[in-house]
Design a protein around this motif. Structure first.
Motif, mmCIF file in Angstrom:
data_model
loop_
_atom_site.group_PDB
_atom_site.id
_atom_site.type_symbol
_atom_site.label_atom_id
_atom_site.label_comp_id
_atom_site.label_asym_id
_atom_site.label_seq_id
_atom_site.Cartn_x
_atom_site.Cartn_y
_atom_site.Cartn_z
ATOM 1 N N SER A 147 -7.409 3.098 -1.727
ATOM 2 C CA SER A 147 -7.386 2.975 -3.212
ATOM 3 C C SER A 147 -8.514 3.816 -3.960
ATOM 4 O O SER A 147 -8.213 4.414 -4.825
ATOM 5 C CB SER A 147 -7.529 1.314 -3.545
ATOM 6 O OG SER A 147 -6.475 0.563 -3.300
ATOM 7 N N ALA A 202 -1.961 3.600 -0.986
ATOM 8 C CA ALA A 202 -2.294 3.525 -2.486
ATOM 9 C C ALA A 202 -1.691 4.761 -3.236
ATOM 10 O O ALA A 202 -1.615 5.755 -2.927
ATOM 11 C CB ALA A 202 -3.821 3.518 -2.719
ATOM 12 N N SER A 217 -1.964 -0.532 -4.344
ATOM 13 C CA SER A 217 -1.731 -0.192 -2.950
ATOM 14 C C SER A 217 -1.117 -1.523 -2.365
ATOM 15 O O SER A 217 -0.847 -2.413 -2.950
ATOM 16 C CB SER A 217 -3.206 -0.332 -2.126
ATOM 17 O OG SER A 217 -3.568 -1.583 -2.631
#
Length: 259
Positions: A147, A202, A217
């Motif tokens: 992420s 992600a 994600s």
């Protein structure tokens, strides 16, 4: 999550400490004691005591009788509901992300920037799963997370440079940008992952309400989600879901191509 101070005269350090106390709470907490709050925030017990008293008086914390645990109060709940209602893409994408979680058997998460880390603002767990890994309020590092890689890759140069990035972070971002250009999703390299107990892929999303990119994600234990499955199945599914959400909300892609 230590509460930071700021020498700038415009920065209200007392307010920051109070808000830092509220940010210490996680979804699974059944109240927190003074010592637990002090451990999570890095604040002295005496400061925590004054803050919990003030926040309780204002309704942001609740404290029942002799119970030494403080819970988020009605004022915090109301504020959270107002904040959620003002972020339209979360409600619009609710069914889409829940279906993705159910179909893939992964935890779908929304990560937002939170000071120098990321916070999971929303999670969707597969139906029928009682408990799965991370909950809203959990914080993860930027460097070493998929992420974080997606978010820094989608940042414009000026905003990225304002973070005073290290050489390692520059490469982390550059490689993530290449991944987003070539396949539309990012995966933190195995040797850099902040945890060896969860794998994740992600995709960034432009959250105009926040004025910056966030990241969706899909994550799971390595035994459920190995690198091959992330690259061939889950990554493309997540990318397509985020593209569909962009169309549903009329948002432009988060990634700005750089020359």
């Amino acid at each position: 999550m230590n509460v930071r101070s700021n020498p700038d005269r415009r920065f209200a350090n007392t307010l920051a400490r109070g808000l830092g106390l509220l940010r210490a709470y996680r979804a699974g907490d059944d109240g927190l004691t003074h010592s637990e709050l002090a451990a999570r925030t890095g604040l002295p017990n005496s400061t925590v005591s004054r803050l919990t008293f003030t926040l309780s008086e204002l309704g942001f914390l609740s404290h029942e009788g002799r119970n030494d645990r403080y819970r988020l109060g009605p004022a915090a709940l109301a504020l959270g509901n107002v904040a959620t209602a003002s972020v339209s893409f979360i409600d619009i994408g609710e069914a889409l992300m829940q279906k993705l979680a159910n179909d893939t058997g992964t935890l779908v998460s929304l990560a937002v920037s939170d000071d120098d880390r990321l916070m999971l603002a929303k999670t969707w767990r597969p139906s029928g799963t009682a408990s799965i890994w991370l909950e809203p309020g959990h914080r993860i590092p930027v460097y070493g997370s998929s992420s974080g890689r997606a978010i820094v890759a989608a940042l414009d140069d000026a905003r990225f440079e304002a973070t005073a990035p290290s050489d390692e972070m520059r490469k982390f971002r550059s490689d993530g940008y290449g991944e987003l250009i070539s396949r539309g999703f990012t995966i933190a390299p195995r040797d850099l992952r902040f945890s060896d107990t969860i794998n994740a892929v992600a995709v960034p999303f432009h959250a105009q309400e926040y004025g910056q990119p966030v990241a969706f994600s899909c994550g799971a234990l390595p035994s459920v989600l190995d690198d091959a499955r992330m690259e061939t199945t889950i990554g493309p599914r997540l990318r397509d879901a985020v593209r569909e959400l962009e169309q549903m909300t009329g948002r432009s892609p988060a990634l700005v191509r750089r020359g």
